[in-house]
Design a protein around this motif. Structure first.
Motif, mmCIF file in Angstrom:
data_model
loop_
_atom_site.group_PDB
_atom_site.id
_atom_site.type_symbol
_atom_site.label_atom_id
_atom_site.label_comp_id
_atom_site.label_asym_id
_atom_site.label_seq_id
_atom_site.Cartn_x
_atom_site.Cartn_y
_atom_site.Cartn_z
ATOM 1 N N SER A 43 0.844 -1.185 0.000
ATOM 2 C CA SER A 43 0.000 0.000 0.000
ATOM 3 C C SER A 43 0.881 1.238 0.000
ATOM 4 C CB SER A 43 -0.907 0.018 1.237
ATOM 5 O OG SER A 43 -1.780 -1.085 1.240
ATOM 6 N N SER A 44 0.351 2.322 -0.501
ATOM 7 C CA SER A 44 1.083 3.582 -0.470
ATOM 8 C C SER A 44 1.287 4.014 0.982
ATOM 9 C CB SER A 44 0.311 4.663 -1.219
ATOM 10 O OG SER A 44 0.142 4.305 -2.579
ATOM 11 N N PRO A 45 2.402 4.658 1.292
ATOM 12 C CA PRO A 45 2.633 5.093 2.672
ATOM 13 C C PRO A 45 1.619 6.139 3.108
ATOM 14 C CG PRO A 45 4.288 6.005 1.193
ATOM 15 C CD PRO A 45 3.515 5.007 0.400
ATOM 16 N N TYR A 128 13.497 2.264 3.956
ATOM 17 C CA TYR A 128 12.390 2.160 3.003
ATOM 18 C C TYR A 128 12.182 0.687 2.681
ATOM 19 C CZ TYR A 128 16.424 2.129 -0.217
ATOM 20 O OH TYR A 128 17.619 1.853 -0.846
ATOM 21 N N ARG A 129 11.056 0.379 2.052
ATOM 22 C CA ARG A 129 10.737 -1.024 1.779
ATOM 23 C C ARG A 129 11.664 -1.603 0.707
ATOM 24 N NH1 ARG A 129 4.231 -0.447 1.503
ATOM 25 N NH2 ARG A 129 4.826 1.737 1.091
ATOM 26 N N LEU A 130 12.017 -2.876 0.895
ATOM 27 C CA LEU A 130 13.013 -3.548 0.063
ATOM 28 C C LEU A 130 12.421 -4.768 -0.629
ATOM 29 C CD1 LEU A 130 15.896 -3.458 2.726
ATOM 30 C CD2 LEU A 130 15.630 -1.901 0.767
ATOM 31 N N SER A 131 13.194 -5.307 -1.563
ATOM 32 C CA SER A 131 12.904 -6.533 -2.326
ATOM 33 C C SER A 131 11.464 -6.518 -2.844
ATOM 34 C CB SER A 131 13.230 -7.781 -1.490
ATOM 35 O OG SER A 131 12.377 -7.896 -0.375
ATOM 36 N N GLY A 132 10.783 -7.637 -2.798
ATOM 37 C CA GLY A 132 9.453 -7.724 -3.379
ATOM 38 C C GLY A 132 8.402 -6.931 -2.642
ATOM 39 N N PHE A 133 8.702 -6.497 -1.408
ATOM 40 C CA PHE A 133 7.784 -5.630 -0.667
ATOM 41 C C PHE A 133 7.839 -4.197 -1.188
ATOM 42 C CE2 PHE A 133 9.194 -8.960 2.275
ATOM 43 C CZ PHE A 133 7.989 -9.429 2.771
ATOM 44 N N GLY A 134 8.952 -3.837 -1.820
ATOM 45 C CA GLY A 134 9.146 -2.443 -2.198
ATOM 46 C C GLY A 134 9.267 -2.178 -3.673
ATOM 47 N N TRP A 135 9.639 -3.219 -4.464
ATOM 48 C CA TRP A 135 10.001 -2.970 -5.860
ATOM 49 C C TRP A 135 9.355 -4.020 -6.750
ATOM 50 C CZ3 TRP A 135 12.031 1.669 -5.937
ATOM 51 C CH2 TRP A 135 12.625 2.144 -4.763
ATOM 52 N N GLY A 136 8.166 -3.743 -7.166
ATOM 53 C CA GLY A 136 7.427 -4.641 -8.032
ATOM 54 C C GLY A 136 6.219 -3.909 -8.594
ATOM 55 N N LEU A 137 5.406 -4.658 -9.325
ATOM 56 C CA LEU A 137 4.203 -4.092 -9.938
ATOM 57 C C LEU A 137 3.200 -5.194 -10.154
ATOM 58 C CD1 LEU A 137 3.877 -1.699 -12.982
ATOM 59 C CD2 LEU A 137 2.797 -3.936 -13.042
ATOM 60 N N HIS A 138 1.970 -4.949 -9.739
ATOM 61 C CA HIS A 138 0.851 -5.808 -10.110
ATOM 62 C C HIS A 138 -0.435 -5.045 -9.839
ATOM 63 C CE1 HIS A 138 -1.754 -9.201 -10.796
ATOM 64 N NE2 HIS A 138 -0.707 -9.944 -11.139
ATOM 65 N N GLU A 139 -1.314 -5.026 -10.834
ATOM 66 C CA GLU A 139 -2.561 -4.265 -10.719
ATOM 67 C C GLU A 139 -3.474 -4.788 -9.616
ATOM 68 O OE1 GLU A 139 -0.736 -3.362 -14.571
ATOM 69 O OE2 GLU A 139 -1.062 -5.217 -13.427
ATOM 70 N N ASP A 140 -3.368 -6.077 -9.273
ATOM 71 C CA ASP A 140 -4.194 -6.618 -8.193
ATOM 72 C C ASP A 140 -3.767 -6.094 -6.826
ATOM 73 O OD1 ASP A 140 -5.500 -7.990 -10.138
ATOM 74 O OD2 ASP A 140 -4.851 -9.991 -9.512
ATOM 75 N N LEU A 141 -2.642 -5.391 -6.787
ATOM 76 C CA LEU A 141 -2.153 -4.800 -5.542
ATOM 77 C C LEU A 141 -2.393 -3.291 -5.498
ATOM 78 C CD1 LEU A 141 1.213 -6.772 -5.242
ATOM 79 C CD2 LEU A 141 -0.950 -7.243 -4.056
ATOM 80 N N ALA A 142 -3.286 -2.798 -6.346
ATOM 81 C CA ALA A 142 -3.557 -1.359 -6.401
ATOM 82 C C ALA A 142 -4.074 -0.861 -5.050
ATOM 83 C CB ALA A 142 -4.568 -1.050 -7.494
ATOM 84 N N ASP A 143 -3.546 0.269 -4.616
ATOM 85 C CA ASP A 143 -3.979 0.892 -3.369
ATOM 86 C C ASP A 143 -5.363 1.504 -3.576
ATOM 87 O OD1 ASP A 143 -4.313 3.220 -1.446
ATOM 88 O OD2 ASP A 143 -2.431 2.396 -0.690
ATOM 89 N N PRO A 144 -6.331 1.199 -2.718
ATOM 90 C CA PRO A 144 -7.681 1.722 -2.923
ATOM 91 C C PRO A 144 -7.775 3.245 -2.809
ATOM 92 C CG PRO A 144 -7.512 0.608 -0.805
ATOM 93 C CD PRO A 144 -6.260 0.293 -1.560
ATOM 94 N N GLU A 145 -6.829 3.876 -2.121
ATOM 95 C CA GLU A 145 -6.869 5.329 -1.965
ATOM 96 C C GLU A 145 -6.112 6.052 -3.072
ATOM 97 O OE1 GLU A 145 -5.962 6.899 1.857
ATOM 98 O OE2 GLU A 145 -7.085 5.337 2.936
ATOM 99 N N THR A 146 -4.944 5.538 -3.436
ATOM 100 C CA THR A 146 -4.114 6.240 -4.418
ATOM 101 C C THR A 146 -4.181 5.629 -5.801
ATOM 102 O OG1 THR A 146 -2.131 4.895 -3.995
ATOM 103 C CG2 THR A 146 -2.488 6.815 -2.566
ATOM 104 N N GLY A 147 -4.603 4.382 -5.905
ATOM 105 C CA GLY A 147 -4.623 3.690 -7.180
ATOM 106 C C GLY A 147 -3.270 3.176 -7.611
ATOM 107 N N THR A 238 -2.607 -18.804 -2.546
ATOM 108 C CA THR A 238 -3.464 -17.638 -2.387
ATOM 109 C C THR A 238 -3.529 -16.883 -3.704
ATOM 110 O OG1 THR A 238 -3.886 -15.691 -1.001
ATOM 111 C CG2 THR A 238 -1.585 -16.143 -1.577
ATOM 112 N N SER A 239 -4.249 -15.785 -3.706
ATOM 113 C CA SER A 239 -4.288 -14.891 -4.865
ATOM 114 C C SER A 239 -3.205 -13.836 -4.717
ATOM 115 C CB SER A 239 -5.657 -14.201 -4.933
ATOM 116 O OG SER A 239 -5.839 -13.380 -3.779
ATOM 117 N N VAL A 240 -2.979 -13.049 -5.786
ATOM 118 C CA VAL A 240 -2.005 -11.956 -5.685
ATOM 119 C C VAL A 240 -2.434 -10.982 -4.595
ATOM 120 C CG1 VAL A 240 -1.002 -9.975 -6.880
ATOM 121 C CG2 VAL A 240 -1.209 -12.172 -8.064
ATOM 122 N N ALA A 241 -3.701 -10.599 -4.571
ATOM 123 C CA ALA A 241 -4.176 -9.712 -3.506
ATOM 124 C C ALA A 241 -4.001 -10.355 -2.132
ATOM 125 C CB ALA A 241 -5.637 -9.346 -3.737
ATOM 126 N N GLY A 242 -4.121 -11.686 -2.081
ATOM 127 C CA GLY A 242 -3.960 -12.391 -0.812
ATOM 128 C C GLY A 242 -2.546 -12.381 -0.275
#
Length: 512
Positions: A43-45, A128-147, A238-242
């Motif tokens: 999620s966005s900070p 700051y966040r590192l590895s897969g917690f900080g540097w990746g991309l997937h639309e199923d992980l979109a932040d509901p507030e920032t998109g 699990t799912s990507v969102a999971g």
């Protein structure tokens, strides 16, 4: 994490979130483990939670990384060193490196006390966040507030800059005079953030040994990133969102496994060396080498043998250095291995061509041409020096602000060799004599002189945009066509010359 301190040494600062209790240590006041943001996974900070009165005398934990069993996800904290809490001093905001996988503001090398005191600066670093917690991309992980659905570590860095701009006056810093500085991975993201200088309130940029992100070597493509998150989710049932809800250790282990071993055997072809920022069109609109050059003054620094960090068997690099090549056949194989970091398909004969080009350049310039040296030069140029120098040339050609280029050349102590990647941080922060550094870097008058000049140049640049140091050469604005590179370290201590070993870089002009 909290701590206590002798009341005689207590110093307080009030930021937007509440009062902080730090400590005066020698010539500076120090505030450690200050929350600058909070974040749920992927999620966005968000703004840090308020507090009434908080101890700031101990570092926070580092963000999740395998070598640190005490590391944790709750790690968005900053550290501040200031000579005077009621002044209005220039601010140096530092982003640590570590391949976007390791590192923290609490690492002793990055202790800001010496630089703050010597330079008259407020020095800030942060996690700051590192590895897969900080540097990746997937639309199923979109932040509901920032998109936003990518580059959470880059979002953390932007949040840290905003927090500094809003709160640094409480520590004696001038919010209108912030210089952004970073090394390696931090140097690469500092450059990206400087492309938004006006929006971020950044006045100047110091980019050191920048690891500029671009696939396939140092960034995943969006397609490959999606594939990795989807495959990890399937592995973990699990799912990507999971993935937001699985134990952090399980996700971290699966992420590391996805990029373990030989790059040719992985499930994706990009992110072959490091997994840094991904071009998502929003948090990272474009890669540095095709984006506009920064609109603020730039100090660009590289080391004379960036590659010796990776080819020295005694180096702390991870993974450990491969065996040093002996003879022509082993050298060609070693160089092909370096080229394989940059491409999934190394054309036949390219490694041999690279060896010939580097050997001819070295012999013409009277430089060593043994296998270890050539391998080291290729490694350092391929991942760092080539793009650093080319971006400096482009800034000189197209930019509207001054640019300054330094080659840091102070040699390490035997049996280490050269001036390896990240040697600079020990001298920028004056921590070369720390027990974890002294065996490699020394603690002699030469080290003290180099560190003193380095700090002076940086502090002057942070103060008014012009790097200068008493008793040292005037550092001219960079131009590729005339001697304008400051060489810091070595027998002359400091001198101005042309870009060293420029002919070696000619090889890379012919490589896509």
């Amino acid at each position: 994490m909290t701590g206590s301190v002798d009341t005689a040494q207590v110093v307080a600062a009030r930021v937007e979130q509440g009062e902080l209790i730090g400590a005066r240590e020698g010539d500076v006041a120090v505030f450690r483990g200050v929350p600058y943001a909070r974040a749920l996974r992927f999620s966005s900070p968000r703004p840090a939670e308020p507090w009434r009165r908080r101890s700031a005398t101990e570092f926070s934990r580092a963000f999740v990384q395998s070598a640190d069993p005490d590391s944790a996800e709750d790690a968005l904290y900053a550290n501040v060193w200031t000579p005077d809490t009621v002044a209005s001093l220039p601010v140096l905001l530092y982003i640590h490196g570590g391949g976007w996988q390791v590192g923290a503001g609490s690492v002793p090398t990055f202790d800001g006390a010496h630089l703050a005191a010597a330079g008259g600066l407020v020095v800030v670093n942060f996690n700051y966040r590192l590895s897969g917690f900080g540097w990746g991309l997937h639309e199923d992980l979109a932040d509901p507030e920032t998109g936003l659905c990518a580059n959470w570590g880059l979002q953390d860095q932007a949040a840290a800059i905003r927090w500094v701009a809003e709160n640094i006056a409480a520590f004696g810093g001038d919010p209108g005079n912030i210089t952004l500085c970073g090394t390696s991975a931090g140097g690469g993201t500092a450059w990206l953030l400087a492309l938004r200088a006006e929006e971020m309130g950044i006045r100047r940029l110091i980019s050191i040994s920048a690891a500029h992100a671009a696939p396939p070597a140092t960034s995943l493509t969006p397609e490959d990133s999606r594939r990795v998150y989807e495959s990890i989710a399937a592995e973990l049932g699990t799912s990507v969102a999971g993935l937001r809800d699985v134990p952090y250790a399980a996700f971290h282990t699966a992420w590391l496994a996805a990029f373990a071993g030989d790059p040719g055997s992985r499930r994706v072809l990009s992110g072959r060396e490091y997994r840094g920022p991904i071009r998502d069109g929003v948090t990272m609109p474009e890669f540095a080498h095709v984006a506009p050059t920064p609109s603020i003054p730039v100090m660009s620094i590289h080391n004379s043998t960036e590659g010796s960090f990776f080819t020295d068997p005694l180096s702390p690099s991870f993974p450990p250095a491969p065996p040093v090549p002996v003879g022509e056949a082993q050298l060609v194989r070693a160089v092909r291995g370096v080229l394989g970091k940059l491409s999934a398909d190394v054309p036949a004969g390219l490694a041999e061509k690279c060896v010939r080009a580097y050997r001819a350049a070295a012999e013409d310039e009277g430089l060593p041409s043994d296998p270890r040296t050539l391998w080291t030069e290729v490694w350092g140029d391929a991942l760092f020096r080539n793009r650093i120098v080319r971006l400096a040339e482009r800034h000189a050609r197209l930019g509207t602000t001054p640019g300054y280029v330094m080659q840091f050349a102070h040699p390490v102590r035997a049996p280490h060799y050269g001036t390896p990647h990240d040697a600079t941080s020990k001298f920028l922060f004056g921590t070369y004599s720390h027990p974890m550094n002294v065996a490699q870097f020394g603690d002699r008058p030469a080290e003290r002189r180099v560190s003193t000049l380095f700090m002076a140049y940086v502090a002057s640049f942070a103060r008014d945009g012009v790097p200068r140091a008493v008793g040292a050469p005037q550092w001219p604005e960079f131009s590729a066509s005339r001697p304008s590179t400051l060489i810091l370290g070595g027998p002359a201590v400091a001198r101005v010359d042309g870009v060293p070993k420029l002919r070696q870089l000619d090889f890379w002009r012919e490589v896509p």
